[in-house]
Write a protein that holds these residues in place. Structure first.
Motif, PDB file in Angstrom:
ATOM      1  N   THR A  95      16.622  52.994  37.986  1.00 45.24           N
ATOM      2  CA  THR A  95      15.585  52.617  38.947  1.00 45.24           C
ATOM      3  C   THR A  95      14.489  53.664  39.114  1.00 45.24           C
ATOM      4  O   THR A  95      13.642  53.528  40.000  1.00 45.24           O
ATOM      5  CB  THR A  95      16.215  52.349  40.331  1.00 45.24           C
ATOM      6  OG1 THR A  95      16.794  53.564  40.836  1.00 45.24           O
ATOM      7  CG2 THR A  95      17.291  51.268  40.253  1.00 45.24           C
ATOM      8  N   GLY A  96      14.490  54.728  38.302  1.00 44.75           N
ATOM      9  CA  GLY A  96      13.449  55.736  38.418  1.00 44.75           C
ATOM     10  C   GLY A  96      13.541  56.533  39.709  1.00 44.75           C
ATOM     11  O   GLY A  96      14.563  56.542  40.393  1.00 44.75           O
ATOM     12  N   VAL A  97      12.445  57.199  40.054  1.00 41.22           N
ATOM     13  CA  VAL A  97      12.415  58.095  41.203  1.00 41.22           C
ATOM     14  C   VAL A  97      12.253  57.348  42.520  1.00 41.22           C
ATOM     15  O   VAL A  97      12.745  57.776  43.559  1.00 41.22           O
ATOM     16  CB  VAL A  97      11.271  59.123  41.043  1.00 41.22           C
ATOM     17  CG1 VAL A  97      11.102  59.966  42.306  1.00 41.22           C
ATOM     18  CG2 VAL A  97      11.534  60.034  39.855  1.00 41.22           C
ATOM     19  N   GLY A  98      11.562  56.203  42.495  1.00 39.17           N
ATOM     20  CA  GLY A  98      11.228  55.521  43.736  1.00 39.17           C
ATOM     21  C   GLY A  98       9.976  56.120  44.371  1.00 39.17           C
ATOM     22  O   GLY A  98       9.311  56.980  43.800  1.00 39.17           O
ATOM     23  N   ASP A  99       9.668  55.667  45.588  1.00 36.57           N
ATOM     24  CA  ASP A  99       8.418  56.104  46.227  1.00 36.57           C
ATOM     25  C   ASP A  99       8.604  56.475  47.696  1.00 36.57           C
ATOM     26  O   ASP A  99       7.657  56.446  48.474  1.00 36.57           O
ATOM     27  CB  ASP A  99       7.342  55.019  46.085  1.00 36.57           C
ATOM     28  CG  ASP A  99       7.772  53.681  46.671  1.00 36.57           C
ATOM     29  OD1 ASP A  99       8.883  53.591  47.240  1.00 36.57           O
ATOM     30  OD2 ASP A  99       6.984  52.719  46.570  1.00 36.57           O
ATOM     31  N   LYS A 100       9.816  56.854  48.093  1.00 38.37           N
ATOM     32  CA  LYS A 100      10.058  57.091  49.516  1.00 38.37           C
ATOM     33  C   LYS A 100      10.110  58.564  49.919  1.00 38.37           C
ATOM     34  O   LYS A 100      10.245  58.877  51.106  1.00 38.37           O
ATOM     35  CB  LYS A 100      11.358  56.407  49.948  1.00 38.37           C
ATOM     36  CG  LYS A 100      12.611  56.951  49.282  1.00 38.37           C
ATOM     37  CD  LYS A 100      13.832  56.154  49.720  1.00 38.37           C
ATOM     38  CE  LYS A 100      15.077  56.627  49.003  1.00 38.37           C
ATOM     39  NZ  LYS A 100      14.969  56.419  47.535  1.00 38.37           N
ATOM     40  N   PHE A 160       8.026  66.922  48.019  1.00 35.06           N
ATOM     41  CA  PHE A 160       8.980  66.591  46.959  1.00 35.06           C
ATOM     42  C   PHE A 160       8.253  66.066  45.725  1.00 35.06           C
ATOM     43  O   PHE A 160       8.489  66.530  44.608  1.00 35.06           O
ATOM     44  CB  PHE A 160       9.963  65.534  47.478  1.00 35.06           C
ATOM     45  CG  PHE A 160      10.980  65.076  46.462  1.00 35.06           C
ATOM     46  CD1 PHE A 160      12.190  65.728  46.333  1.00 35.06           C
ATOM     47  CD2 PHE A 160      10.720  63.993  45.626  1.00 35.06           C
ATOM     48  CE1 PHE A 160      13.125  65.315  45.387  1.00 35.06           C
ATOM     49  CE2 PHE A 160      11.643  63.573  44.689  1.00 35.06           C
ATOM     50  CZ  PHE A 160      12.852  64.242  44.571  1.00 35.06           C
ATOM     51  N   PHE A 161       7.368  65.113  45.915  1.00 33.75           N
ATOM     52  CA  PHE A 161       6.659  64.532  44.783  1.00 33.75           C
ATOM     53  C   PHE A 161       5.786  65.560  44.071  1.00 33.75           C
ATOM     54  O   PHE A 161       5.565  65.472  42.863  1.00 33.75           O
ATOM     55  CB  PHE A 161       5.803  63.355  45.235  1.00 33.75           C
ATOM     56  CG  PHE A 161       6.585  62.102  45.502  1.00 33.75           C
ATOM     57  CD1 PHE A 161       7.530  61.662  44.605  1.00 33.75           C
ATOM     58  CD2 PHE A 161       6.368  61.363  46.651  1.00 33.75           C
ATOM     59  CE1 PHE A 161       8.256  60.496  44.841  1.00 33.75           C
ATOM     60  CE2 PHE A 161       7.074  60.197  46.896  1.00 33.75           C
ATOM     61  CZ  PHE A 161       8.030  59.764  45.993  1.00 33.75           C
ATOM     62  N   GLY A 162       5.304  66.548  44.809  1.00 36.95           N
ATOM     63  CA  GLY A 162       4.444  67.560  44.214  1.00 36.95           C
ATOM     64  C   GLY A 162       5.123  68.369  43.131  1.00 36.95           C
ATOM     65  O   GLY A 162       4.462  68.865  42.210  1.00 36.95           O
ATOM     66  N   GLY A 203      14.823  54.782  42.955  1.00 36.17           N
ATOM     67  CA  GLY A 203      14.211  53.490  43.227  1.00 36.17           C
ATOM     68  C   GLY A 203      15.179  52.422  43.689  1.00 36.17           C
ATOM     69  O   GLY A 203      14.761  51.308  44.016  1.00 36.17           O
ATOM     70  N   ALA A 204      16.460  52.759  43.762  1.00 38.00           N
ATOM     71  CA  ALA A 204      17.462  51.788  44.202  1.00 38.00           C
ATOM     72  C   ALA A 204      17.350  51.467  45.685  1.00 38.00           C
ATOM     73  O   ALA A 204      17.822  50.429  46.147  1.00 38.00           O
ATOM     74  CB  ALA A 204      18.871  52.320  43.899  1.00 38.00           C
ATOM     75  N   VAL A 205      16.708  52.371  46.422  1.00 37.55           N
ATOM     76  CA  VAL A 205      16.585  52.244  47.878  1.00 37.55           C
ATOM     77  C   VAL A 205      15.118  52.427  48.252  1.00 37.55           C
ATOM     78  O   VAL A 205      14.405  53.230  47.643  1.00 37.55           O
ATOM     79  CB  VAL A 205      17.459  53.306  48.581  1.00 37.55           C
ATOM     80  CG1 VAL A 205      17.197  53.339  50.076  1.00 37.55           C
ATOM     81  CG2 VAL A 205      18.939  53.036  48.304  1.00 37.55           C
ATOM     82  N   ARG A 206      14.679  51.713  49.259  1.00 36.44           N
ATOM     83  CA  ARG A 206      13.291  51.837  49.713  1.00 36.44           C
ATOM     84  C   ARG A 206      13.243  51.789  51.243  1.00 36.44           C
ATOM     85  O   ARG A 206      14.224  51.451  51.904  1.00 36.44           O
ATOM     86  CB  ARG A 206      12.443  50.714  49.127  1.00 36.44           C
ATOM     87  CG  ARG A 206      12.830  49.324  49.628  1.00 36.44           C
ATOM     88  CD  ARG A 206      11.882  48.270  49.099  1.00 36.44           C
ATOM     89  NE  ARG A 206      12.206  46.940  49.577  1.00 36.44           N
ATOM     90  CZ  ARG A 206      11.434  45.873  49.394  1.00 36.44           C
ATOM     91  NH1 ARG A 206      10.288  45.993  48.730  1.00 36.44           N
ATOM     92  NH2 ARG A 206      11.791  44.692  49.863  1.00 36.44           N
ATOM     93  N   LEU A 246      16.143  52.595  55.916  1.00 35.36           N
ATOM     94  CA  LEU A 246      16.229  52.405  54.469  1.00 35.36           C
ATOM     95  C   LEU A 246      17.081  51.189  54.140  1.00 35.36           C
ATOM     96  O   LEU A 246      18.016  50.840  54.875  1.00 35.36           O
ATOM     97  CB  LEU A 246      16.832  53.648  53.813  1.00 35.36           C
ATOM     98  CG  LEU A 246      15.973  54.921  53.893  1.00 35.36           C
ATOM     99  CD1 LEU A 246      16.795  56.138  53.500  1.00 35.36           C
ATOM    100  CD2 LEU A 246      14.745  54.803  53.005  1.00 35.36           C
ATOM    101  N   GLU A 247      16.766  50.559  53.006  1.00 33.53           N
ATOM    102  CA  GLU A 247      17.529  49.401  52.563  1.00 33.53           C
ATOM    103  C   GLU A 247      17.543  49.354  51.035  1.00 33.53           C
ATOM    104  O   GLU A 247      16.666  49.933  50.374  1.00 33.53           O
ATOM    105  CB  GLU A 247      16.888  48.108  53.087  1.00 33.53           C
ATOM    106  CG  GLU A 247      15.506  47.836  52.494  1.00 33.53           C
ATOM    107  CD  GLU A 247      14.866  46.560  53.009  1.00 33.53           C
ATOM    108  OE1 GLU A 247      15.475  45.906  53.868  1.00 33.53           O
ATOM    109  OE2 GLU A 247      13.755  46.223  52.526  1.00 33.53           O
TER     110      GLU A 247
END
Length: 286
Positions: A64-69, A74-76, A115-118, A127-128
């Motif tokens: 599921t990759g990194v996700g966006d949450k 962290f993203f930096g 990416g499994a959770v958003r 979160l779900e």
């Protein structure tokens, strides 16, 4: 069986960490680093349209990759976000999130399970699971490893990526090789992390192995090219040797999760050992 590749990259990781003891003078020939010593890598997932043994449709997502949450700090570290999301990739393939029936998590590191959770709400308070009707599959050994992480992996097992799966009741453990879906077999290795799952797929007369982080890119096909992230690098080398030998003997197609330049490749024996033979898009072979 129809297989889509979903691209949610690129992101960046340290070149030295990705190649371990291999000198930069060698690995930078194929994966040049920027002035921070960071290289571009893919976040590649598979979406598989198929049916189970009873003929019921199944839509299976692999990783599921990194996700966006996560937050900006962290993203930096990884030059994210990049404008791509897993949700967009699934929808662009022609599916709604509710149509995904199974999510195979090769392992629970943040760049495979994020990416499994958003976030369930715009206020970012709850979160779900991203895929509301899917069964999420992991190995019980990998789950235990993530619940009690060793110091080497503690920073990559993020509780917000995995606990909501358990709390939702959607998490199941696939400790055997079969899921009851013809054409999908689950293989396991322990060098990168405990009980990493690698799906082997059979379709259209071809055998495909999603290599996960055993062989994350074509640059990692030579056996000594082992990531510094691996918890058991010598075991990784043994596992790579075994699977590469099988890939040559049984004419497997290797699919790479992190290769920034190509999705899949075949391999062959050479005087220097097993090396890449042909490479390109997965669709070129299917």
């Amino acid at each position: 069986m129809i297989i889509h590749t979903l691209d949610t990259g690129p992101f960046k990781l340290d070149g030295g960490a990705m190649f371990g003891v291999v000198p930069k003078t060698l690995w930078q020939r194929t994966n040049p680093a920027d002035d921070r010593n960071l290289c571009d890598w893919a976040l590649r997932n598979l979406l598989i349209e198929t049916t189970d043994a009873s003929g019921k449709p199944r839509l299976v997502l692999v990783d599921t990759g990194v996700g966006d949450k996560q937050d900006a700090k962290f993203f930096g570290f990884y030059d994210l976000p990049n404008g791509k999301t897993l949700v967009q990739a699934v929808e662009q393939a022609g599916y709604a999130l509710s149509e995904v029936t199974d999510v195979l998590l090769t392992h629970l590191h943040f760049d495979h399970a994020g990416g499994a959770v958003r976030w369930a709400d715009t206020g970012r308070t709850r979160l779900e699971p991203t895929f509301p009707r899917a069964t999420y599959w992991s190995h019980s050994g990998q789950w235990q490893w993530a619940m009690q992480p060793n110091p080497r992996e503690r920073a990559t097992y993020l509780q917000e990526n995995i606990m909501p799966l358990h709390e939702s009741g959607q998490l199941r453990f696939s400790d055997q090789s079969e899921l009851g879906i013809p054409g999908i077999e689950l293989l396991y290795v322990d060098g990168h992390t405990e009980k990493m799952l690698m799906p082997r797929l059979k379709t259209a007369g071809k055998t495909l192995l999603f290599c996960a982080d055993l062989i994350p890119s074509t640059s990692h096909v030579p056996v000594p090219y082992v990531m510094g992230y691996d918890v058991r690098p010598l075991l990784t080398m043994d596992e790579k040797t075994t699977f590469l030998e099988r890939a040559v003997d049984e004419d497997w197609l290797l699919v790479f999760d992190h290769d920034p330049y190509c999705e899949a490749a075949t391999v062959e024996r050479t005087e220097k050992g097993i090396r890449v033979k042909d490479k390109g898009r997965l669709a070129d072979w299917l």
